[in-house]
Design an enzyme around this catalytic site. Structure first.
Site, mmCIF file in Angstrom:
data_model
loop_
_atom_site.group_PDB
_atom_site.id
_atom_site.type_symbol
_atom_site.label_atom_id
_atom_site.label_comp_id
_atom_site.label_asym_id
_atom_site.label_seq_id
_atom_site.Cartn_x
_atom_site.Cartn_y
_atom_site.Cartn_z
ATOM 1 N N ASP A 112 -3.418 -4.149 0.552
ATOM 2 C CA ASP A 112 -3.986 -3.520 1.731
ATOM 3 C C ASP A 112 -5.429 -4.025 1.852
ATOM 4 O OD1 ASP A 112 -4.388 -1.822 3.914
ATOM 5 O OD2 ASP A 112 -4.934 -0.124 2.646
ATOM 6 N N ASP A 114 -8.556 -2.189 3.961
ATOM 7 C CA ASP A 114 -9.535 -1.099 3.915
ATOM 8 C C ASP A 114 -9.252 -0.152 2.757
ATOM 9 O OD1 ASP A 114 -11.217 -1.238 6.593
ATOM 10 O OD2 ASP A 114 -9.146 -1.716 7.119
ATOM 11 N N ASP A 301 -4.173 1.991 -0.627
ATOM 12 C CA ASP A 301 -4.791 3.311 -0.772
ATOM 13 C C ASP A 301 -4.365 4.308 0.291
ATOM 14 O OD1 ASP A 301 -6.269 1.971 1.377
ATOM 15 O OD2 ASP A 301 -7.635 3.688 1.233
#
Length: 359
Positions: A112, A114, A301
């Site tokens: 991922d 961000d 996240d």
């Protein structure tokens, strides 16, 4: 009245589990929902103004959902952090165990952006990757097929990372391109399953920007095949108003669905395509669809990364690593606390590969 499709998410994993077909008008609430063939049919109407609802519990539920965002926080009586770590140990402390599972297999790395490669920041346009992290990702891509899978527009993520040797899956996997052989060469398009939705998304983008322009801190981001409405910089007392405005815009678009990310509303096409589908598509494109000689490692996240963690669990193959400092419901097997730890994990992965090539 207009039919709208909305996703209901599992309270534990945050994964879409059912599609609501709701009759919308200016006032009223969903009063009942019947499960039929895997779908919930909700029969009443969404309120035009959430602020006007007399039911404080409804407002509190909405605010709690917006506060917890991604993935869902555990209830107050859930396991403490120490116990959670036992079930989701650090990928750094368990590195040797992870590499034992990788022995003799092709590792494929999915990341991922961000909150994984870059820190979460108030202004999404300033979520810059560090040079050290960029070099770590570059080194990983020298030894393993590597993809960045993000809810962001693919072009935006590429402008942050600037590595041509990666696969980029933007818009939650709805815009996938492969690596180019040189900097002048355009990456070839692998997959854009939501192309037909572009005119609708552009139309909704304009409407959203007009609706939320007077809410301080609200930011609408065009991610090409999906839209994000960020409320990280919005005062909490304005959250319900913002949610109301977003829902008023999309209620007339049955082709779109609304979900949550980290302090962000996500508006996406209703097609069944997410980061989990992107992971499977990329594995197939790499020739590993049915291979037992591959170990996918996915690090993320956000709630949307749970779709990829779920795919890995269902395949019984691969490892999900959640980036989080606090206990959260997740289908990941391991954890890392922050992007700095992600960088250390990637560096160790490269060192492990170098040593294995010498032995």
């Amino acid at each position: 009245m207009t039919n709208q499709n909305m996703v209901i998410s599992d309270a534990k994993s945050g994964l879409p589990i059912a599609m609501i077909t709701a009759a919308m008008s200016d006032s009223g609430l969903f009063s009942s929902a019947v499960l039929r063939n895997g779908y919930f049919n909700a029969r009443k109407k969404l309120p035009k103004k959430l602020e006007s609802i007399g039911n404080g519990a409804m407002i509190n539920a909405l605010l709690d959902s917006m506060r917890s965002s991604s993935p869902s926080r555990r209830p107050s009586d859930a396991e403490d952090h120490s116990s959670w770590i036992l079930h989701h140990p650090s990928a750094l402390s368990m590195f040797q165990e992870i590499m034992s599972a990788a022995k003799g297999k092709q590792v494929v790395v999915f990341l991922d952006y961000d909150g994984t490669l870059s820190p979460i920041v108030e202004d999404p346009d300033r979520a810059f990757i560090t040079n050290e992290m960029r070099e770590a990702v570059r080194d990983v891509a020298k030894y393993f097929p590597t993809a960045i899978v993000s809810g962001r527009c693919r072009a935006k993520v590429y402008s942050f990372v600037r590595l041509t040797e990666l696969y980029y899956a933007g818009s939650h996997g709805m815009d996938i391109k492969g690596p180019s052989k040189n900097r002048k060469e355009n990456q070839s398009v692998l997959c854009q399953p939501a192309r037909e939705f572009l005119p609708i998304i552009d139309e909704v983008l304009k409407a959203l920007m007009e609706k939320v322009k007077d809410i301080p801190g609200a930011k609408v981001e065009n991610n090409k095949f999906c839209l994000s409405v960020h409320y990280r910089c919005v005062e909490e007392k304005k959250w319900v108003e913002l949610a109301d405005q977003v829902k008023l815009v999309i209620k007339d678009y049955s082709q779109l669905r609304l979900s949550h990310g980290r302090k962000v509303f996500e508006i996406r096409p209703t097609i069944k395509w997410d980061k989990g589908n992107a992971l499977e598509y990329l594995l197939e494109s790499l020739g590993y669809a049915d291979s037992n000689q591959v170990l996918p490692i996915y690090i993320g996240d956000d709630r949307t990364d749970e779709d990829a963690f779920k795919v890995l669990r269902e395949r019984g193959q691969g490892l999900g690593i959640l980036v989080s400092k606090t206990p959260k419901e997740t289908k990941a097997s391991y954890s890392l606390q922050e992007p700095t730890e992600v960088m250390h994990f990637l560096k160790r992965l490269v060192e492990w590969k170098k040593v294995s090539l010498l032995s």
